[in-house]
Enzyme design. Structure first.
Site, PDB file in Angstrom:
ATOM      1  N   ASP A  54      78.223  87.613  23.854  1.00 48.40           N
ATOM      2  CA  ASP A  54      78.154  87.037  22.512  1.00 48.40           C
ATOM      3  C   ASP A  54      78.800  87.932  21.457  1.00 48.40           C
ATOM      4  OD1 ASP A  54      77.055  85.060  20.537  1.00 48.40           O
ATOM      5  OD2 ASP A  54      76.220  86.914  19.762  1.00 48.40           O
ATOM      6  N   ASP A  71      70.667  83.847  15.300  1.00 47.94           N
ATOM      7  CA  ASP A  71      71.915  84.626  15.283  1.00 47.94           C
ATOM      8  C   ASP A  71      71.842  85.661  14.150  1.00 47.94           C
ATOM      9  OD1 ASP A  71      74.386  85.630  15.911  1.00 47.94           O
ATOM     10  OD2 ASP A  71      75.521  83.846  15.338  1.00 47.94           O
ATOM     11  N   ASN A  89      76.032  93.263  22.067  1.00 43.51           N
ATOM     12  CA  ASN A  89      77.311  93.693  21.474  1.00 43.51           C
ATOM     13  C   ASN A  89      77.100  94.848  20.507  1.00 43.51           C
ATOM     14  OD1 ASN A  89      75.981  92.050  19.636  1.00 43.51           O
ATOM     15  ND2 ASN A  89      77.859  91.302  18.705  1.00 43.51           N
ATOM     16  N   HIS A 140      68.265  84.900  19.850  1.00 48.59           N
ATOM     17  CA  HIS A 140      69.611  85.338  19.434  1.00 48.59           C
ATOM     18  C   HIS A 140      69.515  86.286  18.245  1.00 48.59           C
ATOM     19  CE1 HIS A 140      74.053  84.206  19.747  1.00 48.59           C
ATOM     20  NE2 HIS A 140      73.959  85.288  19.002  1.00 48.59           N
ATOM     21  N   PHE A 191      81.774  88.535   9.934  1.00 54.52           N
ATOM     22  CA  PHE A 191      81.007  87.304  10.136  1.00 54.52           C
ATOM     23  C   PHE A 191      79.532  87.645  10.334  1.00 54.52           C
ATOM     24  CE2 PHE A 191      85.207  85.958  11.738  1.00 54.52           C
ATOM     25  CZ  PHE A 191      85.348  84.735  11.105  1.00 54.52           C
ATOM     26  N   ASN A 232      80.039  83.043  12.101  1.00 51.68           N
ATOM     27  CA  ASN A 232      80.831  82.472  13.186  1.00 51.68           C
ATOM     28  C   ASN A 232      79.893  81.921  14.255  1.00 51.68           C
ATOM     29  OD1 ASN A 232      82.918  81.791  14.871  1.00 51.68           O
ATOM     30  ND2 ASN A 232      83.248  83.867  15.631  1.00 51.68           N
ATOM     31  N   ARG A 258      71.446  95.646  16.451  1.00 51.90           N
ATOM     32  CA  ARG A 258      72.451  96.658  16.078  1.00 51.90           C
ATOM     33  C   ARG A 258      72.185  98.051  16.644  1.00 51.90           C
ATOM     34  NH1 ARG A 258      75.780  92.830  15.179  1.00 51.90           N
ATOM     35  NH2 ARG A 258      75.929  91.931  13.096  1.00 51.90           N
ATOM     36  N   HIS A 318      74.621  92.915   8.269  1.00 51.83           N
ATOM     37  CA  HIS A 318      75.803  93.691   7.900  1.00 51.83           C
ATOM     38  C   HIS A 318      75.526  94.404   6.580  1.00 51.83           C
ATOM     39  CE1 HIS A 318      78.496  92.279  11.019  1.00 51.83           C
ATOM     40  NE2 HIS A 318      78.139  91.030  10.776  1.00 51.83           N
ATOM     41  N   HIS A 332      78.991  82.147  24.066  1.00 52.49           N
ATOM     42  CA  HIS A 332      79.565  82.069  22.722  1.00 52.49           C
ATOM     43  C   HIS A 332      80.833  81.233  22.843  1.00 52.49           C
ATOM     44  CE1 HIS A 332      80.971  84.034  18.813  1.00 52.49           C
ATOM     45  NE2 HIS A 332      82.094  83.568  19.310  1.00 52.49           N
TER      46      HIS A 332
END
Lengths: 330, 464
Positions: free
Chosen positions: B183, B336, B125, B91, B354, B309, B95, B340, B210
């Protein structure tokens, strides 16, 4: 080849097994609604009768009992080939086909189908062929009228004459049905052709495998006695015949498959896929074809295809069915 | 060149092995596991350091490699350390494409290597969403040039991850995607989820779920409860996760599709998975290190590095996840890893995105469970490597059996963890930076290639 039986009241004596039960008439049904409730004997009777009528010309139609009868064709779903096939069968038997296409068919429910048939009955029609999108509607109507009803497709439930002509084609081409490995590919979930085929083929002791994306296989289907294989390339390897179902293209909107191109890539019968099978593996399709979606043109028009024979055999099966219904003991 | 990882404690649940062994590697594969030979090199070599050929050769009596130094034998002294199959983090948000300012394949896989992770599953994602075979191929080709560790790709379940229309999962699967997930967002429409599970049966790929009810979680920042209420922030109730997990377990059991629950955070969810597994359902689950390490009362002020999250939950949830890992209910530890930019994390807590990064802290935080006696060494390896390989269908990974890929991590469980200034991730949004953690990957091999040595990226200077 057996000579056509004039009537079913007299046992033909083709086999000692049948002769052992002389008291029971070979055909006693008022209607043909599905293959699920047919006996093996009844299925074989229809297939044998279809074989017997194959050389008959329209002028020597074997069932004089039907001469002058009318056949009401009530289709609330569009149909060209099934309808034409029944019309041709009717004419070959000396019957007069009367076509009715019900407008705005989506509003037609069992009750108005019943009303339509009762009105035509009152005008003297005793034979009907019906198709409707409502599963079970034709069975309900048949129980309430005295005329003979042939189911030409009720929703996702049954299409018995298609299954019978498929079985007939297999038997004519491969010599037998018992022990054949038949693969049915595609949208099993919504297919009346698949259901009628599965039930008929299993009764005739074929080994049936269904193949399609998980989204298009109905829940609980394994309890019917069929094998399930989600991989067409694996499933086709030991098939003696493959029956490719028509894909309703609008099913994509229901998220049953992501795209036509992906469907074609995984479940389309192409020459590359067919080459994995026995070189004599027979290809069937109930039509109409979505060329290059569920079947490639190369396969549909190729030497292993029996698709046009199915069309020709359809008339014989429908003649056989109508004549059996017309000749049944009173 | 051959590599010998000498004298370490080899822990490999895939062959039920926990013993001091030599691991021989050639041509990128595990060649053999042999009883450890005693030799002079092991007493003088630095842990995890490299003895170059000719410098400190093993003097194994009659052993072929030792007698043929010209073969080019590289020896890694692992005495006093653990030698385990390379970690598989199923997971990871790399990016790329679209948010390369926060992470990239190059930086994310360097962070992975430093953390002892030899394979990452890249989440789809991104911008654009990886929902087509062309994008799967693009990422795979970028990984061949940019990645320091193995990158496997997860494709989207629905087009654009909008939760409405199925994406071309079959064609993506043929292009190399090993799993499918939306996800970052749940699949709110139960019929879409049902269809996806049914459709994936034909591809034999797992759906990574998710679990979140977006209506229940809307606007929430932290776990709904006293700590969150005291901060005056809107909460995310546990039911947001558990209800969705219940729905999807029910759908998986009905359809027979393979369901993997991502980042489970609640005791209820652990119990749900445990019961489903007892019934024989094809359900697996993962948990993130922050969820078995911290609670909602550990959130420091309004520091958005504690915002992820699902959120940090209560102590009973943390304990349930630890127990789930111990008894195997939870199959995998997965980070996960969600980088960021600092500027976005500096926003007020309710507006900050998140997510926390985790690749560099995965090993120390999981080792802490072993240190506390909550996990055995074998169950740790099972959760960080063996089971993830099974779930993702990576048959050559997750173990050190002869013939498998030589993805190997040498772990010093007692060394100080890699300090945050040495992390390779482009982002620093972690609640663990500056914390006193223990355990470090001293040497890491990916397909037999040494990518970490002496606890640092091969070829870079030491941090001490």
């Amino acid at each position: 080849m057996a000579t056509p039986a004039r009537t079913t009241r007299v046992p033909s004596g083709r086999s000692s097994r049948q002769a052992a039960y002389p008291a029971k008439p070979l055909w006693s049904r008022k209607d043909l609604l599905g293959t699920r409730d047919l006996s093996v004997r009844e299925i074989e009777l229809i297939l044998d009768r279809a074989r017997a009528v194959r050389e008959l010309s329209p002028k020597t139609g074997e069932s004089s009992a039907l001469r002058g009868e009318r056949l009401g064709l009530i289709f609330t779903e569009p149909s060209t080939r099934t309808r034409t096939s029944f019309e041709t069968a009717a004419r070959n038997l000396g019957m007069e086909p009367l076509g009715f296409s019900v407008q705005n068919s989506s509003t037609l429910k069992g009750e108005s189908l019943l009303d339509t048939i009762r009105n035509l009955e009152a005008l003297g029609t005793r034979f009907f062929v019906a198709r409707t999108e409502a599963s079970g509607a034709i069975h309900s109507v048949a129980a309430q009228v005295r005329s003979h009803i042939v189911n030409a497709g009720d929703g996702a439930h049954e299409h018995p004459t298609q299954a019978l002509l498929d079985a007939f084609t297999l038997r004519e081409r491969l010599g037998r049905i018992a022990g054949l490995r038949v693969l049915i590919v595609g949208d099993i979930l919504h297919s009346r052709v698949a259901r009628s085929n599965i039930w008929a083929l299993l009764k005739l002791k074929a080994r049936v495998t269904v193949c399609g994306p998980g989204t298009l296989l109905p829940a609980g289907i394994e309890s019917w006695g069929v094998r399930i294989d989600l991989d067409l390339r694996r499933a086709i390897r030991d098939a003696d015949a493959v029956n490719v179902l028509r894909l309703q293209l609008e099913r994509q909107k229901e998220n049953l498959f992501p795209s036509l191109s992906e469907y074609h890539r995984f479940y389309g019968l192409t020459q590359e896929v067919l080459s994995l099978a026995n070189p004599r593996c027979l290809v069937l399709h109930p039509g109409p074809l979505n060329r290059d979606v569920e079947i490639s043109s190369e396969v549909a028009d190729g030497p292993q295809s029996a698709i046009l024979e199915q069309v020709a055999n359809g008339v014989r099966i429908r003649m056989a069915v109508l004549s059996l219904l017309g000749n049944r003991p009173a | 060149m051959k590599t010998l990882i000498s004298g370490g404690l080899v822990v490999d649940p895939s062959q039920n092995l926990e013993a001091v062994r030599d691991v021989w590697i050639s041509d990128g594969k595990i060649e053999a596991i042999r009883p450890a030979a005693r030799g002079p090199f092991s007493s003088r070599a630095v842990p995890g350091d490299i003895a170059e050929p000719g410098a400190a050769r093993p003097a194994r009596q009659g052993s072929k490699p030792a007698s043929q130094p010209e073969n080019g034998l590289r020896v890694i002294d692992a005495k006093g350390q653990w030698v385990i199959p390379g970690l598989i983090d199923m997971h990871v948000h790399l990016r790329e494409p679209g948010c390369e300012t926060e992470e990239s394949i190059a930086t994310g896989t360097r962070a992975a290597a430093l953390g002892g992770v030899t394979t990452v599953l890249a989440m789809p994602n991104t911008d654009p969403v990886v929902d087509s075979p062309a994008l799967v191929k693009l990422l795979r080709s970028r990984a061949t040039t940019d990645a320091l560790v193995n990158v496997v790709i997860a494709g989207a379940v629905t087009r654009g991850q909008k939760g409405a229309e199925l994406a071309e999962m079959g064609r993506m699967s043929q292009a190399g995607a090993v799993a499918f997930t939306d996800d970052g967002r749940p699949i709110m429409n139960a019929q879409v989820m049902r269809r996806a599970l049914e459709y994936l049966k034909g591809l034999d790929r797992p759906l990574l779920d998710h679990c979140e009810d977006e209506n229940l979680s809307a606007g929430g920042v932290l776990n709904e409860g006293a700590a969150c209420a005291a901060k005056g922030l809107p909460g995310i109730p546990k039911a947001s996760e558990t209800l969705m997990a219940m729905r999807d377990v029910a759908l998986a059991e009905w359809t027979g599709g393979r369901l993997h629950l991502c980042h489970i955070s609640c005791a209820e969810t652990v119990g749900l998975v445990r019961r489903a597994k007892r019934r024989g359902a094809a359900v697996t689950a993962e948990a993130a290190p922050h969820h078995f390490t911290l609670t909602d009362s550990d959130v420091e002020g309004y520091d958005a590095d504690f915002k992820m999250n699902p959120p940090l939950r209560a102590i009973e949830d943390v304990e349930a996840i630890q127990e789930g890992l111990r008894d195997g209910t939870i199959d995998a530890v997965a980070t996960d890893h969600a980088p960021h930019a600092a500027a976005r994390k500096a926003l007020p807590m309710a507006q900050a995105p998140f997510g926390v990064i985790g690749l560099e802290t995965l090993l120390p935080l999981t080792l802490a469970l072993v240190e506390r006696g909550l996990l055995t060494k074998k169950s740790l390896v099972r959760a960080v490597s063996t089971r993830p390989a099974l779930i993702l269908g990576l048959k050559q990974k997750g173990g050190l059996r002869p013939g498998m890929d030589a993805d190997v991590t040498v772990v010093d469980s007692q060394a100080a963890a890699l300090p945050a200034q040495c992390w390779a991730s482009k982002s620093r949004n972690s609640p663990f930076k500056g914390k006193n953690l223990k355990g470090r990957a001293t040497a890491v091999l990916v397909g037999g290639r040494l990518v970490v040595q002496g606890g640092n990226l091969a070829g870079s200077p030491p941090d001490r």
